[in-house]
Every structure is written in structure tokens, then in C-alpha cells.
Design a protein around this motif. Structure first.
Motif, PDB file in Angstrom:
ATOM      1  N   LEU A  22       0.828  -1.198   0.000  1.00 59.87           N
ATOM      2  CA  LEU A  22       0.000   0.000   0.000  1.00 59.87           C
ATOM      3  C   LEU A  22       0.867   1.255   0.000  1.00 59.87           C
ATOM      4  CD1 LEU A  22      -2.796  -0.869   2.612  1.00 59.87           C
ATOM      5  CD2 LEU A  22      -2.884  -1.079   0.119  1.00 59.87           C
ATOM      6  N   SER A  23       0.442   2.241  -0.767  1.00 55.60           N
ATOM      7  CA  SER A  23       1.147   3.518  -0.771  1.00 55.60           C
ATOM      8  C   SER A  23       0.821   4.299   0.499  1.00 55.60           C
ATOM      9  CB  SER A  23       0.738   4.340  -1.999  1.00 55.60           C
ATOM     10  OG  SER A  23      -0.623   4.721  -1.897  1.00 55.60           O
ATOM     11  N   GLY A  24       1.542   5.383   0.683  1.00 51.14           N
ATOM     12  CA  GLY A  24       1.345   6.182   1.895  1.00 51.14           C
ATOM     13  C   GLY A  24       0.025   6.911   1.941  1.00 51.14           C
ATOM     14  N   THR A  25      -0.662   7.025   0.812  1.00 44.63           N
ATOM     15  CA  THR A  25      -1.928   7.770   0.780  1.00 44.63           C
ATOM     16  C   THR A  25      -3.143   6.886   1.029  1.00 44.63           C
ATOM     17  OG1 THR A  25      -2.058   7.473  -1.621  1.00 44.63           O
ATOM     18  CG2 THR A  25      -0.950   9.454  -0.825  1.00 44.63           C
ATOM     19  N   THR A  26      -2.958   5.588   1.101  1.00 46.43           N
ATOM     20  CA  THR A  26      -4.079   4.662   1.283  1.00 46.43           C
ATOM     21  C   THR A  26      -4.315   4.386   2.755  1.00 46.43           C
ATOM     22  OG1 THR A  26      -3.566   3.586  -0.827  1.00 46.43           O
ATOM     23  CG2 THR A  26      -4.981   2.386   0.707  1.00 46.43           C
ATOM     24  N   ASP A  27      -5.552   4.482   3.178  1.00 48.39           N
ATOM     25  CA  ASP A  27      -5.921   4.175   4.567  1.00 48.39           C
ATOM     26  C   ASP A  27      -5.877   2.659   4.751  1.00 48.39           C
ATOM     27  OD1 ASP A  27      -7.026   3.754   7.023  1.00 48.39           O
ATOM     28  OD2 ASP A  27      -8.845   4.932   6.666  1.00 48.39           O
ATOM     29  N   PRO A  28      -4.947   2.130   5.535  1.00 50.56           N
ATOM     30  CA  PRO A  28      -4.805   0.669   5.639  1.00 50.56           C
ATOM     31  C   PRO A  28      -6.012  -0.015   6.274  1.00 50.56           C
ATOM     32  CG  PRO A  28      -3.408   1.785   7.251  1.00 50.56           C
ATOM     33  CD  PRO A  28      -3.943   2.849   6.348  1.00 50.56           C
ATOM     34  N   ALA A  29      -6.616   0.637   7.286  1.00 51.30           N
ATOM     35  CA  ALA A  29      -7.779   0.019   7.931  1.00 51.30           C
ATOM     36  C   ALA A  29      -8.951  -0.069   6.962  1.00 51.30           C
ATOM     37  CB  ALA A  29      -8.166   0.820   9.173  1.00 51.30           C
ATOM     38  N   ALA A  30      -9.158   1.004   6.189  1.00 51.21           N
ATOM     39  CA  ALA A  30     -10.248   1.000   5.212  1.00 51.21           C
ATOM     40  C   ALA A  30      -9.989  -0.034   4.114  1.00 51.21           C
ATOM     41  CB  ALA A  30     -10.395   2.400   4.598  1.00 51.21           C
ATOM     42  N   PHE A  31      -8.732  -0.169   3.717  1.00 48.47           N
ATOM     43  CA  PHE A  31      -8.400  -1.172   2.711  1.00 48.47           C
ATOM     44  C   PHE A  31      -8.694  -2.567   3.238  1.00 48.47           C
ATOM     45  CE2 PHE A  31      -5.418  -4.337   1.117  1.00 48.47           C
ATOM     46  CZ  PHE A  31      -5.707  -4.295  -0.251  1.00 48.47           C
ATOM     47  N   GLY A  32      -8.297  -2.837   4.496  1.00 49.72           N
ATOM     48  CA  GLY A  32      -8.539  -4.156   5.078  1.00 49.72           C
ATOM     49  C   GLY A  32     -10.016  -4.495   5.123  1.00 49.72           C
ATOM     50  N   ARG A  33     -10.849  -3.519   5.531  1.00 50.91           N
ATOM     51  CA  ARG A  33     -12.300  -3.765   5.580  1.00 50.91           C
ATOM     52  C   ARG A  33     -12.846  -4.033   4.172  1.00 50.91           C
ATOM     53  NH1 ARG A  33     -12.070   0.475   9.368  1.00 50.91           N
ATOM     54  NH2 ARG A  33     -12.581   1.999   7.742  1.00 50.91           N
ATOM     55  N   CYS A  34     -12.407  -3.208   3.220  1.00 50.37           N
ATOM     56  CA  CYS A  34     -12.878  -3.371   1.838  1.00 50.37           C
ATOM     57  C   CYS A  34     -12.516  -4.743   1.293  1.00 50.37           C
ATOM     58  CB  CYS A  34     -12.270  -2.274   0.969  1.00 50.37           C
ATOM     59  SG  CYS A  34     -12.585  -2.456  -0.806  1.00 50.37           S
ATOM     60  N   LEU A  35     -11.306  -5.184   1.576  1.00 48.32           N
ATOM     61  CA  LEU A  35     -10.844  -6.474   1.063  1.00 48.32           C
ATOM     62  C   LEU A  35     -11.644  -7.627   1.666  1.00 48.32           C
ATOM     63  CD1 LEU A  35      -8.860  -8.202  -0.532  1.00 48.32           C
ATOM     64  CD2 LEU A  35      -7.274  -8.048   1.400  1.00 48.32           C
ATOM     65  N   CYS A  36     -11.819  -7.617   2.976  1.00 49.35           N
ATOM     66  CA  CYS A  36     -12.557  -8.702   3.620  1.00 49.35           C
ATOM     67  C   CYS A  36     -14.002  -8.759   3.130  1.00 49.35           C
ATOM     68  CB  CYS A  36     -12.521  -8.523   5.143  1.00 49.35           C
ATOM     69  SG  CYS A  36     -10.882  -8.807   5.867  1.00 49.35           S
ATOM     70  N   GLU A  37     -14.626  -7.599   2.976  1.00 47.44           N
ATOM     71  CA  GLU A  37     -16.014  -7.565   2.495  1.00 47.44           C
ATOM     72  C   GLU A  37     -16.106  -8.042   1.045  1.00 47.44           C
ATOM     73  OE1 GLU A  37     -17.187  -3.561   3.107  1.00 47.44           O
ATOM     74  OE2 GLU A  37     -17.247  -3.720   5.315  1.00 47.44           O
ATOM     75  N   ALA A  38     -15.126  -7.643   0.228  1.00 47.80           N
ATOM     76  CA  ALA A  38     -15.149  -8.026  -1.183  1.00 47.80           C
ATOM     77  C   ALA A  38     -15.027  -9.535  -1.342  1.00 47.80           C
ATOM     78  CB  ALA A  38     -14.021  -7.319  -1.930  1.00 47.80           C
ATOM     79  N   VAL A  39     -14.122 -10.155  -0.587  1.00 51.89           N
ATOM     80  CA  VAL A  39     -13.926 -11.601  -0.703  1.00 51.89           C
ATOM     81  C   VAL A  39     -15.119 -12.352  -0.127  1.00 51.89           C
ATOM     82  CG1 VAL A  39     -12.488 -13.553   0.018  1.00 51.89           C
ATOM     83  CG2 VAL A  39     -11.408 -11.406  -0.695  1.00 51.89           C
ATOM     84  N   ALA A  40     -15.652 -11.872   1.006  1.00 47.22           N
ATOM     85  CA  ALA A  40     -16.797 -12.556   1.632  1.00 47.22           C
ATOM     86  C   ALA A  40     -18.015 -12.540   0.716  1.00 47.22           C
ATOM     87  CB  ALA A  40     -17.136 -11.888   2.964  1.00 47.22           C
ATOM     88  N   GLY A  41     -18.119 -11.547  -0.153  1.00 44.26           N
ATOM     89  CA  GLY A  41     -19.259 -11.469  -1.055  1.00 44.26           C
ATOM     90  C   GLY A  41     -19.060 -12.203  -2.366  1.00 44.26           C
ATOM     91  N   LEU A  42     -17.926 -12.879  -2.530  1.00 40.13           N
ATOM     92  CA  LEU A  42     -17.631 -13.542  -3.800  1.00 40.13           C
ATOM     93  C   LEU A  42     -18.461 -14.799  -4.032  1.00 40.13           C
ATOM     94  CD1 LEU A  42     -13.724 -13.413  -4.072  1.00 40.13           C
ATOM     95  CD2 LEU A  42     -15.374 -12.243  -5.537  1.00 40.13           C
ATOM     96  N   GLY A  43     -18.483 -15.667  -3.011  1.00 37.08           N
ATOM     97  CA  GLY A  43     -19.050 -16.993  -3.219  1.00 37.08           C
ATOM     98  C   GLY A  43     -18.243 -17.754  -4.245  1.00 37.08           C
ATOM     99  N   ALA A  44     -16.909 -17.708  -4.096  1.00 36.63           N
ATOM    100  CA  ALA A  44     -16.010 -18.294  -5.082  1.00 36.63           C
ATOM    101  C   ALA A  44     -16.261 -19.790  -5.231  1.00 36.63           C
ATOM    102  CB  ALA A  44     -14.559 -18.048  -4.653  1.00 36.63           C
ATOM    103  N   ALA A  45     -16.437 -20.239  -6.483  1.00 39.85           N
ATOM    104  CA  ALA A  45     -16.705 -21.649  -6.805  1.00 39.85           C
ATOM    105  C   ALA A  45     -17.911 -22.173  -6.044  1.00 39.85           C
ATOM    106  CB  ALA A  45     -15.465 -22.501  -6.500  1.00 39.85           C
ATOM    107  N   GLY A  46     -18.847 -21.275  -5.705  1.00 44.62           N
ATOM    108  CA  GLY A  46     -20.050 -21.672  -4.983  1.00 44.62           C
ATOM    109  C   GLY A  46     -19.809 -21.961  -3.522  1.00 44.62           C
ATOM    110  N   LEU A  47     -18.661 -21.571  -2.980  1.00 48.39           N
ATOM    111  CA  LEU A  47     -18.316 -21.847  -1.589  1.00 48.39           C
ATOM    112  C   LEU A  47     -18.182 -20.547  -0.811  1.00 48.39           C
ATOM    113  CD1 LEU A  47     -15.499 -24.508  -2.190  1.00 48.39           C
ATOM    114  CD2 LEU A  47     -17.905 -24.937  -1.614  1.00 48.39           C
ATOM    115  N   PRO A  48     -18.558 -20.555   0.473  1.00 49.74           N
ATOM    116  CA  PRO A  48     -18.306 -19.370   1.302  1.00 49.74           C
ATOM    117  C   PRO A  48     -16.801 -19.210   1.501  1.00 49.74           C
ATOM    118  CG  PRO A  48     -19.110 -21.198   2.643  1.00 49.74           C
ATOM    119  CD  PRO A  48     -19.227 -21.634   1.217  1.00 49.74           C
ATOM    120  N   THR A  49     -16.283 -18.037   1.163  1.00 49.91           N
ATOM    121  CA  THR A  49     -14.841 -17.796   1.208  1.00 49.91           C
ATOM    122  C   THR A  49     -14.566 -16.505   1.957  1.00 49.91           C
ATOM    123  OG1 THR A  49     -14.622 -18.841  -0.969  1.00 49.91           O
ATOM    124  CG2 THR A  49     -12.735 -17.561  -0.166  1.00 49.91           C
TER     125      THR A  49
END
Length: 364
Positions: A291-318
Motif C-alpha cells: 500500500l502507498s502512503g496515501t491509502t488508509d490501511p484500515a479502510a483497505f482491510g475492511r474493503c478487502l474482507c467484504e469483497a472476498v466474503a461477497g464472492l461466493g467463489a466456486a459456490g463456496l463461502p470464502t
């Protein structure tokens, strides 16, 4: 007899060379820039040889009938064009510098030619030598064709009618066309070879620095980016380590094909969240983000976890867990990695599907 190992190697080389065209205009422009860079030394060396030979011929003979104005223009113009060929980086500017050199060289050689007992005799051999000899130093067909036309235009000026009045006028025209065709063919062959090498190098770079499954940066490429980060951004930015939760169970229960689908989907989610920042697959189910110095790390972490949890990758909860550590000017890279790794395992112990900052150890 060709050994099996040699045939195996040959097939791998053919695989590298399967690409025969550019992917987009950006890659085509990069090819032009790389070609200019790689041929500058060759072009300057050939130019220096031509200038030296011409200068020696002038100094050794130096007849009083020599056109000194043309000699001065050519003698000063050639080294100036050589300096431009060496110093310019853009394809257009560099091509212009090479064209200027050829014009000055031809002017100088014509001044020599005109004081010989039979100037008409030297037109064809001089034109052929310059036209064919310069074919390797031009990176594009247009600049080469313009230079070749300038060469013949200068040499034939005042001599063309005399050539046509000879008994062998048909042979003269055939010779001119043949030399031009040979020069163009050689230029195209040199360009094709450079293009083949460039595309093979690009493919090798992709294989060396991209993960074969996810197409993210591989561990080698990501670590190079991490190592370079403190040099460009000392004490700024964060390192994020990401791990797919319970991934071993996915492989054990659903097979490795399904596991690969999950990894690919997670990698795409990481790339979307991190864009345009560097992210890579470090091995297995572990990923990294720079991450660059301008990116909020906590906000990035939340965004990443939410994005992956909403995937349903290969029909599985991930879900994924992430550990985030800041780069500090006085800390070596190993310390930053250890801090991010510890934050990652705290996130696992606290229930997974979350990110933790190494400095505060608070959920993201």
C-alpha cells in the motif's frame, strides 16, 4: 541424432515465440523505445566508422578542387547527428537524427565523388553501399525509406541524365530498384528479428515475474517491489499479508481444481481492491499487497474482507484474514514482514474474516 532433451528445449523455445504481434499500442510503443535504446550503440558505431573513413579520405587527398563549403557542412553535421543519435531517446527524434547523419554523409561522399575523373562511375556503388549498409541501424521502415530516397536523390542530382544516356540505362534502373528492394528487405528482416526477440523477452519476463495461476505478481516480483519501496518512499506505506481462511479444507473436500478457482477469484478481488498498487501471490493461499502512503490501511482491510466474503467463489463461502504493518524508516524489511505476519495470525485467532493493524492490533 537429436537428443530428447534438445527436442524438449526446442519445443519450449517455440512456446515462448508463439506470440507474433503486440498486445496493444502501449506495447508497440515500448518496442520502439526499447529498439532505439538497444540499437543506439550499433548505430553510433556505424556512423563513427563512416565519418572516420570519409574524414581520412578528405585529409589524405585534400585536392584544391574540393568543395570546402560542402566538406565543412558534412564534417560538422555528421558528428552533430551522431551526438543526437546517442542522446535522443524518443523513436521519432532518434530516427530523425539517423536520417540527418545519412544526409550529411552522402553530401560529404558526393563532394569526394565530384572531383574524381569519372564521377558517374561512383554513383551506383556509393549509393548501394550506403543504402544496404544503413539498413541495420534504422528501427522503422518509414525512416529508412526516407533516408534511402535522400541518399539516391543527392547522389543522382546532376548525374541521372548521364546515366540514362549510357548504353546500359536499363541495367542502371534495374540496379537501382534491386538495391532499394534489398535494403528494404534487410531492414524488415532486422525489424522482424528485433520484434521476435522483444516479444520473447516479454514472455520470459511474464513467466519469471507473474504467478501462473492468478496472473498476479509472483513472490520474486513482489519481493523486488517491497525491497525497492523504502528507497522511493522511506517510512511511508504499509505491507499487507492476506491468507485465505480454511483453504486446506477446500482442497481436501472439493479437490484442487475447486481450490484453484477459489484462489483465482480471491486474487481478482485483491487486485480490484488494491488497484493500481502492487499485489502478488506469495505462495499457496497467501497473498501480499504493497500500500502507498496515501491509502488508509484500515479502510483497505475492511474493503478487502467484504469483497472476498461477497464472492461466493466456486459456490463456496470464502473469507480472508489480513495482517497490516507500516513501513518504518529504521526497520529492515524482515521486521515489517514479521509484524504483518503476527497481525495476520492474531486475526486468525480472533475469528478470521478480518484485518488487523500491527501497530494497534485492532480489527479492521
Amino acid at each position: 541424432m537429436v537428443s530428447g532433451g534438445t527436442m524438449h528445449f526446442s519445443r519450449r523455445i517455440e512456446h515462448l515465440e508463439r506470440r507474433n504481434d503486440f498486445q496493444d499500442r502501449a506495447e508497440q510503443q515500448l518496442f520502439r523505445q526499447v529498439t532505439v535504446r538497444d540499437t543506439r550503440s550499433l548505430a553510433t558505431a556505424i556512423q563513427g566508422f563512416g565519418w572516420t573513413v570519409w574524414l581520412v579520405s578528405v585529409l589524405v587527398r585534400h585536392p584544391p578542387s574540393l568543395d570546402m563549403v560542402t566538406v565543412l557542412i558534412a564534417g560538422l553535421g555528421m558528428p552533430a547527428a551522431m551526438a543526437l543519435t546517442w542522446s535522443t531517446r524518443g523513436p521519432v527524434a532518434n530516427g530523425l537524427a539517423r536520417c540527418l547523419y545519412i544526409v550529411f554523409l552522402t553530401l560529404g561522399l558526393k563532394a569526394d565523388m565530384l572531383i574524381t575523373s569519372a564521377p558517374i562511375f561512383w554513383v551506383l556503388p556509393l549509393g548501394a553501399a550506403i543504402t544496404v549498409g544503413m539498413s541495420p541501424i534504422y528501427t522503422g521502415l518509414v525512416s529508412y525509406a526516407l533516408s534511402a530516397a535522400a541518399v539516391w536523390g543527392i547522389l543522382l542530382l546532376g548525374q541521372f541524365e548521364a546515366l540514362l544516356r549510357t548504353d546500359d540505362a536499363d541495367w542502371v534502373l534495374l540496379f537501382l530498384l534491386s538495391v532499394m528492394a534489398l535494403g528494404v528487405t534487410l531492414n524488415l528482416l532486422f525489424r522482424h528479428e528485433r520484434k521476435r526477440i522483444f516479444l520473447s523477452q516479454r514472455e520470459l519476463a511474464r513467466l519469471a515475474f507473474r504467478d501462473g495461476l492468478t496472473d498476479l505478481h509472483n513472490r520474486r516480483s513482489f519481493m523486488l517491489a517491497v525491497d525497492e519501496h523504502p528507497q522511493h518512499h522511506p517510512g511511508r506505506g504499509h505491507l499487507v499479508l492476506v491468507d485465505v481462511d480454511d483453504f486446506k479444507q477446500v482442497n481436501d473436500r472439493h479437490g484442487h481444481d475447486t481450490g484453484d478457482q477459489v484462489l483465482t477469484a480471491v486474487a481478482q478481488a485483491i487486485a480490484r481492491c488494491a488497484e493500481p498498487q502492487v499485489c502478488g501471490r506469495l505462495g499457496g493461499e497467501e497473498f501480499g499487497v504493497l500500500l502507498s502512503g496515501t491509502t488508509d490501511p484500515a479502510a483497505f482491510g475492511r474493503c478487502l474482507c467484504e469483497a472476498v466474503a461477497g464472492l461466493g467463489a466456486a459456490g463456496l463461502p470464502t473469507t480472508v484474514s489480513a495482517g497490516i504493518a507500516p513501513f518504518r524508516a529504521d526497520d529492515p524489511i524482515s521486521v515489517t514482514f514479521r509484524a504483518a505476519d503476527e497481525a495476520l495470525y492474531r486475526a486468525k485467532r480472533q475469528g478470521k474474516n478480518r484485518s488487523l493493524l500491527a501497530s494497534a492490533a485492532a480489527p479492521g
